[in-house]
Design an enzyme around this catalytic site. Structure first.
Site, PDB file in Angstrom:
ATOM      1  CB  CYS A  34     -52.741  48.999 -17.645  1.00 32.72           C
ATOM      2  SG  CYS A  34     -51.440  47.979 -18.651  1.00 32.72           S
ATOM      3  CG  HIS A  89     -56.430  46.956 -16.762  1.00 32.97           C
ATOM      4  ND1 HIS A  89     -56.372  46.824 -18.151  1.00 32.97           N
ATOM      5  CD2 HIS A  89     -55.381  46.469 -16.496  1.00 32.97           C
ATOM      6  CE1 HIS A  89     -55.132  46.651 -18.520  1.00 32.97           C
ATOM      7  NE2 HIS A  89     -54.456  46.219 -17.581  1.00 32.97           N
ATOM      8  CG  ASN A  95     -53.021  43.960 -20.183  1.00 35.59           C
ATOM      9  OD1 ASN A  95     -53.610  44.727 -20.422  1.00 35.59           O
ATOM     10  ND2 ASN A  95     -52.385  43.690 -18.986  1.00 35.59           N
TER      11      ASN A  95
HETATM   12  O1  UT7 Z   1     -51.919  45.528 -17.149  1.00 40.53           O
HETATM   13  C1  UT7 Z   1     -50.937  45.692 -16.334  1.00 40.53           C
HETATM   14  C2  UT7 Z   1     -50.805  44.973 -15.032  1.00 40.53           C
HETATM   15  N1  UT7 Z   1     -50.590  43.715 -15.200  1.00 40.53           N
HETATM   16  C3  UT7 Z   1     -51.127  42.726 -14.715  1.00 40.53           C
HETATM   17  O2  UT7 Z   1     -51.859  42.925 -13.865  1.00 40.53           O
HETATM   18  C4  UT7 Z   1     -50.625  41.224 -14.510  1.00 40.53           C
HETATM   19  C5  UT7 Z   1     -50.484  40.977 -13.356  1.00 40.53           C
HETATM   20  N2  UT7 Z   1     -49.797  39.527 -13.344  1.00 40.53           N
HETATM   21  C6  UT7 Z   1     -50.374  38.495 -13.821  1.00 40.53           C
HETATM   22  O3  UT7 Z   1     -51.439  38.631 -14.502  1.00 40.53           O
HETATM   23  C7  UT7 Z   1     -49.768  37.006 -13.292  1.00 40.53           C
HETATM   24  O4  UT7 Z   1     -49.008  37.303 -12.469  1.00 40.53           O
HETATM   25  C8  UT7 Z   1     -49.260  36.376 -14.777  1.00 40.53           C
HETATM   26  C9  UT7 Z   1     -50.242  35.789 -15.411  1.00 40.53           C
HETATM   27  C10 UT7 Z   1     -48.325  37.266 -15.274  1.00 40.53           C
HETATM   28  C11 UT7 Z   1     -48.480  34.937 -14.093  1.00 40.53           C
HETATM   29  O5  UT7 Z   1     -49.290  34.314 -13.061  1.00 40.53           O
HETATM   30  P1  UT7 Z   1     -48.732  33.798 -12.170  1.00 40.53           P
HETATM   31  O6  UT7 Z   1     -49.765  32.881 -11.267  1.00 40.53           O
HETATM   32  O7  UT7 Z   1     -48.261  34.837 -10.977  1.00 40.53           O
HETATM   33  O8  UT7 Z   1     -47.301  33.033 -12.265  1.00 40.53           O
HETATM   34  P2  UT7 Z   1     -45.956  33.140 -11.957  1.00 40.53           P
HETATM   35  O9  UT7 Z   1     -45.508  34.255 -12.821  1.00 40.53           O
HETATM   36  O10 UT7 Z   1     -45.586  32.980 -10.440  1.00 40.53           O
HETATM   37  O11 UT7 Z   1     -45.439  31.827 -12.898  1.00 40.53           O
HETATM   38  C12 UT7 Z   1     -45.673  30.593 -12.384  1.00 40.53           C
HETATM   39  C13 UT7 Z   1     -44.882  29.636 -13.158  1.00 40.53           C
HETATM   40  C14 UT7 Z   1     -43.453  29.822 -13.122  1.00 40.53           C
HETATM   41  O12 UT7 Z   1     -42.601  28.597 -13.238  1.00 40.53           O
HETATM   42  P3  UT7 Z   1     -41.876  28.037 -11.886  1.00 40.53           P
HETATM   43  O13 UT7 Z   1     -40.942  29.244 -11.697  1.00 40.53           O
HETATM   44  O14 UT7 Z   1     -42.960  27.882 -10.924  1.00 40.53           O
HETATM   45  O15 UT7 Z   1     -41.255  27.003 -12.611  1.00 40.53           O
HETATM   46  C15 UT7 Z   1     -43.309  30.706 -14.739  1.00 40.53           C
HETATM   47  O16 UT7 Z   1     -41.956  30.369 -15.351  1.00 40.53           O
HETATM   48  O17 UT7 Z   1     -45.394  29.728 -14.638  1.00 40.53           O
HETATM   49  C16 UT7 Z   1     -44.376  29.829 -15.433  1.00 40.53           C
HETATM   50  N3  UT7 Z   1     -44.886  30.508 -16.514  1.00 40.53           N
HETATM   51  C17 UT7 Z   1     -45.352  29.785 -17.657  1.00 40.53           C
HETATM   52  N4  UT7 Z   1     -45.655  28.662 -17.948  1.00 40.53           N
HETATM   53  C18 UT7 Z   1     -46.258  28.234 -19.060  1.00 40.53           C
HETATM   54  C19 UT7 Z   1     -44.771  31.761 -16.810  1.00 40.53           C
HETATM   55  N5  UT7 Z   1     -45.434  31.900 -18.154  1.00 40.53           N
HETATM   56  C20 UT7 Z   1     -45.634  30.851 -18.656  1.00 40.53           C
HETATM   57  C21 UT7 Z   1     -46.292  30.510 -19.792  1.00 40.53           C
HETATM   58  N6  UT7 Z   1     -46.647  29.331 -20.042  1.00 40.53           N
HETATM   59  N7  UT7 Z   1     -46.736  31.345 -20.605  1.00 40.53           N
END
Ligand code: UT7
Length: 324
Positions: free
Chosen positions: A114, A251, A281
């Site tokens: 990225c 980005h 992304n």
């Molecule tokens: O480009 C390269 C660099 N990449 C990035 O910059 C990405 C960086 N990360 C992010 O953008 C975020 O971490 C995400 C958008 C990927 C995730 O957001 P988050 O607020 O960090 O959520 P999380 O990973 O902590 O997940 C929270 C909850 C989890 O459930 P529990 O364990 O709290 O029950 C996940 O299982 O959200 C759940 N979850 C979803 N729920 C509905 C994860 N993906 C989904 C989904 N729909 N698609």
């Protein structure tokens, strides 16, 4: 006098198929509301069957050349940032060179995921300042849809396909911060974090392309901390500060990361180019896409001070400060 790499043209290409968040609701345990609120993404483009990264790159390159009013045979070098090449080799850059009808110069790919476009811009700038090339086509092009695990709701809803390109040209500047062109770059990587974001396949490990794996939350924390740091370092090197910035062109991974970084740089959101809602992304394509769209929207104008910053797998991250 100082040799500067000045932007002469910008262009982009997005595959025709647009996929709204709602399409994922039908096949995954997810909602439009979750995707929007956690990432800012509303839709993304996916390449058609048979449409490859070089197809996207060629279209973006042609648009950038038209914007610059240049022909392909006036270009000395092509640098393509991609992690999703058509083939293991040759490079996407040489494929673009061939398809543009260029019979001279040189072309190669840069792989920093990225952060790829920031690394490609810094490399192109170094080539220009070293006198190796006067006009360089710098492209970011990706088909991340090819490496997504469609059963992993934590990753497959976040990425899209696309390409963007800039034409850089050598020009004499006065050596001050008023010069047009690239004023400073800052590149970083830390391989200790390789397991946070990677593809679980590859030529010498598995003989297959593999699928993207990400510990989103950990990457998020690194992004918020490292992006503002690298942007500040690049501004420092240029002798500038956040107050001088006309546009942050970040980005486009996550609106919450974009907002937090702007806050840490003390730049208001009305001076940030945001396209993540429409593109998702697109990895190395996201910054040149946003630069081209920002120019088309009338946001980025000649003379504006632009800061780009990106982080991705590696981890690799960096920033470029340029006057448009
Ligand atoms: O480009 C390269 C660099 N990449 C990035 O910059 C990405 C960086 N990360 C992010 O953008 C975020 O971490 C995400 C958008 C990927 C995730 O957001 P988050 O607020 O960090 O959520 P999380 O990973 O902590 O997940 C929270 C909850 C989890 O459930 P529990 O364990 O709290 O029950 C996940 O299982 O959200 C759940 N979850 C979803 N729920 C509905 C994860 N993906 C989904 C989904 N729909 N698609």
């Amino acid at each position: 006098m100082t040799l500067r790499s000045v932007v002469r043209g910008a262009g982009h290409y997005l595959p025709r198929r647009v996929v709204p968040n709602a399409e994922f609701e039908a096949r995954l345990d997810t909602t439009d509301e979750w995707i929007r609120s956690r990432s800012g993404i509303e839709r993304r483009h996916f390449a058609a069957e048979g449409e490859t990264t070089s197809d996207l790159a060629v279209a973006a390159a042609a648009a950038a050349l038209a914007d610059a009013g240049m022909q392909a045979d006036e270009i000395d070098a092509i640098v393509v940032a991609t992690s999703t090449p058509d083939l293991t080799f040759p490079s996407v850059a040489t494929m673009v060179q061939g398809r543009l009808g260029m019979t001279r110069g040189f072309a190669f790919d840069v792989q920093a995921v990225c952060a790829g476009f920031v690394f490609a811009l810094a490399n192109a700038d170094a080539l220009i300042r070293a006198g190796q090339a006067r006009r360089v086509l710098v492209i970011g092009a990706e088909t991340f849809s090819r490496i997504l695990d469609w059963t992993d709701r934590g990753t497959c809803v976040l990425f899209g396909d696309g390409a963007g390109a800039l034409v850089l040209e050598a020009a004499e500047g006065a050596g001050t911060t008023d010069d047009r062109g690239i004023l400073a770059t800052d590149l970083n990587s830390d391989g200790r974090h390789k397991d946070l974001l990677y593809v679980d396949g590859g030529v010498s490990a598995t003989g297959s392309a593999g699928q993207l794996r990400m510990q989103g939350n950990a990457v998020f924390r690194h992004a918020v901390e490292k992006l503002a740091d690298t942007a500040h370092r690049a501004l420092d090197k240029a002798g500038l500060s956040g107050a001088d910035v006309d546009w942050i062109v970040p980005h486009q991974a996550n609106l919450r990361i974009i907002t937090a970084t702007a806050q840490r740089m003390q730049v208001p959101m009305d001076r940030v180019v945001v396209t993540v809602q429409d593109h998702g992304n697109t990895s190395a394509a996201s910054i040149p896409l946003a630069l081209s769209v920002g120019k088309q929207r009338g946001q980025i104008k000649p003379g504006d001070l632009v800061v780009t910053e990106a982080i991705g797998g590696g981890l690799a991250w960096g920033a470029v400060v340029l006057r448009w």
